[in-house]
Enzyme design. Structure first.
Site, PDB file in Angstrom:
ATOM      1  N   LYS A 135     -20.941 -17.540  40.516  1.00 22.31           N
ATOM      2  CA  LYS A 135     -22.285 -17.728  41.075  1.00 22.31           C
ATOM      3  C   LYS A 135     -22.222 -18.135  42.533  1.00 22.31           C
ATOM      4  CE  LYS A 135     -25.295 -18.152  37.174  1.00 22.31           C
ATOM      5  NZ  LYS A 135     -26.377 -18.835  36.505  1.00 22.31           N
ATOM      6  N   LYS A 183     -20.821  -8.997  33.196  1.00 21.72           N
ATOM      7  CA  LYS A 183     -21.784  -9.183  32.099  1.00 21.72           C
ATOM      8  C   LYS A 183     -23.207  -8.826  32.562  1.00 21.72           C
ATOM      9  CE  LYS A 183     -23.554 -13.822  32.452  1.00 21.72           C
ATOM     10  NZ  LYS A 183     -24.363 -14.737  31.722  1.00 21.72           N
ATOM     11  N   LYS A 227     -29.690 -11.624  33.910  1.00 22.47           N
ATOM     12  CA  LYS A 227     -31.101 -11.446  34.271  1.00 22.47           C
ATOM     13  C   LYS A 227     -31.350 -11.592  35.763  1.00 22.47           C
ATOM     14  CE  LYS A 227     -32.110 -15.552  31.787  1.00 22.47           C
ATOM     15  NZ  LYS A 227     -31.065 -16.469  32.245  1.00 22.47           N
TER      16      LYS A 227
HETATM   17  N1  AQP Z   1     -24.619 -10.496  28.886  1.00 20.04           N
HETATM   18  C1  AQP Z   1     -24.673 -11.380  27.905  1.00 20.04           C
HETATM   19  N2  AQP Z   1     -24.149 -11.079  26.699  1.00 20.04           N
HETATM   20  C2  AQP Z   1     -24.213 -11.976  25.677  1.00 20.04           C
HETATM   21  N3  AQP Z   1     -24.786 -13.202  25.762  1.00 20.04           N
HETATM   22  C3  AQP Z   1     -25.336 -13.526  26.949  1.00 20.04           C
HETATM   23  N4  AQP Z   1     -25.976 -14.632  27.376  1.00 20.04           N
HETATM   24  C4  AQP Z   1     -26.329 -14.466  28.666  1.00 20.04           C
HETATM   25  N5  AQP Z   1     -25.943 -13.261  29.116  1.00 20.04           N
HETATM   26  C5  AQP Z   1     -25.309 -12.648  28.068  1.00 20.04           C
HETATM   27  C6  AQP Z   1     -26.245 -15.796  26.539  1.00 20.04           C
HETATM   28  O1  AQP Z   1     -27.642 -16.064  26.578  1.00 20.04           O
HETATM   29  C7  AQP Z   1     -27.849 -17.472  26.469  1.00 20.04           C
HETATM   30  C8  AQP Z   1     -28.802 -17.934  27.522  1.00 20.04           C
HETATM   31  O2  AQP Z   1     -28.207 -17.708  28.793  1.00 20.04           O
HETATM   32  P1  AQP Z   1     -28.766 -18.381  30.095  1.00 20.04           P
HETATM   33  O3  AQP Z   1     -29.925 -17.631  30.574  1.00 20.04           O
HETATM   34  O4  AQP Z   1     -29.017 -19.806  29.866  1.00 20.04           O
HETATM   35  O5  AQP Z   1     -27.589 -18.363  31.136  1.00 20.04           O
HETATM   36  P2  AQP Z   1     -26.610 -17.276  31.589  1.00 20.04           P
HETATM   37  O6  AQP Z   1     -25.482 -17.220  30.630  1.00 20.04           O
HETATM   38  O7  AQP Z   1     -26.256 -17.586  33.000  1.00 20.04           O
HETATM   39  O8  AQP Z   1     -27.440 -15.911  31.489  1.00 20.04           O
HETATM   40  P3  AQP Z   1     -27.789 -14.875  32.606  1.00 20.04           P
HETATM   41  O9  AQP Z   1     -28.688 -13.838  32.045  1.00 20.04           O
HETATM   42  O10 AQP Z   1     -26.524 -14.375  33.249  1.00 20.04           O
HETATM   43  O11 AQP Z   1     -28.617 -15.745  33.619  1.00 20.04           O
HETATM   44  P4  AQP Z   1     -28.498 -15.804  35.167  1.00 20.04           P
HETATM   45  O12 AQP Z   1     -28.575 -14.400  35.650  1.00 20.04           O
HETATM   46  O13 AQP Z   1     -29.638 -16.650  35.590  1.00 20.04           O
HETATM   47  O14 AQP Z   1     -27.179 -16.440  35.473  1.00 20.04           O
HETATM   48  C9  AQP Z   1     -26.487 -18.139  26.583  1.00 20.04           C
HETATM   49  O15 AQP Z   1     -26.050 -18.517  25.301  1.00 20.04           O
HETATM   50  C10 AQP Z   1     -25.611 -17.061  27.128  1.00 20.04           C
HETATM   51  O16 AQP Z   1     -24.275 -17.204  26.721  1.00 20.04           O
END
Ligand code: AQP
Length: 336
Positions: free
Chosen positions: A119, A201, A204
């Protein structure tokens, strides 16, 4: 250690950041498991709005996204009467415990978090200290509620290990204050990859809209994104590490239809990627349609959202306060 209801059920806790509209990755990696686990356990689900400010956004966008994410949790069928569904910033104890845990976490162990490295590269113009201490706030989120199990995608496993280490260190010094949480990683869908760069991965907050499927994407947008997903030139539907794009689509298809990889390979033997992508798109659209309908229905009812969020915060605060009080006493803060 207090749990929300009784001792026979497990306490399951999971949060999602209010950093954008949730993706198919969030859904398959986390939300689907949450829904299944909610039926049999005492569950605590939160919108991590405090975490979301590690990346700069307009105040009105944060507000809107937090409400939308909360509505999405309700739309998943997480019953706010039986479970605790709330917004993190409504319970001040998260920030308070995070400060205490900061002082029980070594700089070196926080520096090893790969998500911080990722990040800070992606947001090089705003590498704030919150981005670095994010896993410690996450440890506070988990430990406040005595969670037994934390369903997460693969990407959050390292953060959960840190939470366990910090809890064990604290317990080693002061006795059994925290319950040690276990990760719960679903068998399938733990890592859904970007549709455009399948070595990363699905996220969002990816600036490339074509890289992710949003749970609120209209069906035609979803279909277009899947049709333009990066694959390879072999034109054979086969699960293999050297075919990350196709393997990712196979994982998505498998999660949505319940078919295993061998059955999918047989189904598309001798057929090109066009047919395969069309089938994946249809399966995803089918899977998400009821969720999207319910989400729109709930989002239109602001009074219901506010009522559920207020009740959720009250129930969460009751549990959080008990744990924090214990922590403050153990550390040696003067009690009045
Ligand atoms: N690509 C993914 N595949 C499987 N699981 C995923 N999770 C996130 N992306 C994937 C799981 O979703 C839950 C909530 O995630 P989060 O929004 O709290 O944080 P994150 O992991 O940082 O998700 P993002 O979408 O990548 O958010 P941003 O873009 O804001 O950093 C968690 O259990 C996560 O493992």
């Amino acid at each position: 250690m207090d749990t929300p209801n009784n001792e026979t059920k497990k306490t399951v806790l999971s949060f999602v950041q209010a950093s954008g509209t949730p993706t198919l990755g969030n859904y398959l990696g986390a939300f689907k498991n949450w829904h299944d686990m909610a039926a049999e356990n005492d569950c605590i689900f939160g919108v991590a709005d405090l975490h979301a400010i590690t990346v700069r956004s307009e105040p009105k966008d944060l507000r809107r996204r937090s409400v939308e994410m909360y509505a999405m949790l309700l739309a998943l069928g997480l019953d706010p009467e039986k479970n605790i569904v709330f917004l993190q910033s409504h319970v001040a104890e998260h920030s308070q415990l995070a400060w205490v845990l900061n002082c029980y976490t070594q700089f070196g162990e926080a520096s090893r978090m790969t998500q911080f490295k990722d990040k800070s590269q992606r947001h090089a113009d705003n590498v704030n200290v919150g981005l670095f201490t994010y896993p410690i706030l996450m440890a506070a989120d988990i430990l406040l509620y005595g969670a037994d199990q934390v369903p997460v995608g693969d990407d959050q496993k390292q953060h959960l290990e840190l939470a366990r280490d910090v809890a064990e260190r604290f317990n080693g010094l002061y006795g059994e204050v925290f319950r040690i949480p276990q990760p719960y990683i679903g068998k399938k869908g733990a890592k859904i990859l970007s549709l455009q760069e399948p070595e990363k991965k699905m996220s969002k907050s990816d600036p490339n809209q074509k890289a992710f499927i949003s749970l609120t994407d209209p069906t035609d947008v979803m279909v277009k994104k899947i049709k333009s997903a990066v694959t390879d030139s072999e034109a054979v539907v086969r699960y293999s590490p050297d075919k990350p794009g196709v393997s990712n689509l196979m994982t998505i298809y498998s999660c949505c239809t319940g078919k295993d990889f061998a059955a999918i390979e047989a189904e598309f033997a001798g057929r090109g990627y066009g047919d395969f992508k069309a089938a994946v798109a249809e399966a995803v659209a089918e899977e998400l349609r009821p969720l999207r309908d319910e989400y729109e229905h709930i989002l239109a009812d602001k009074a219901y959202i506010e009522k559920c969020a207020a009740e959720g915060a009250q129930k969460a605060a009751y549990l959080a306060r008990k744990t924090l009080r214990k922590v403050m006493k153990k550390v040696g803060f003067y009690q009045i």
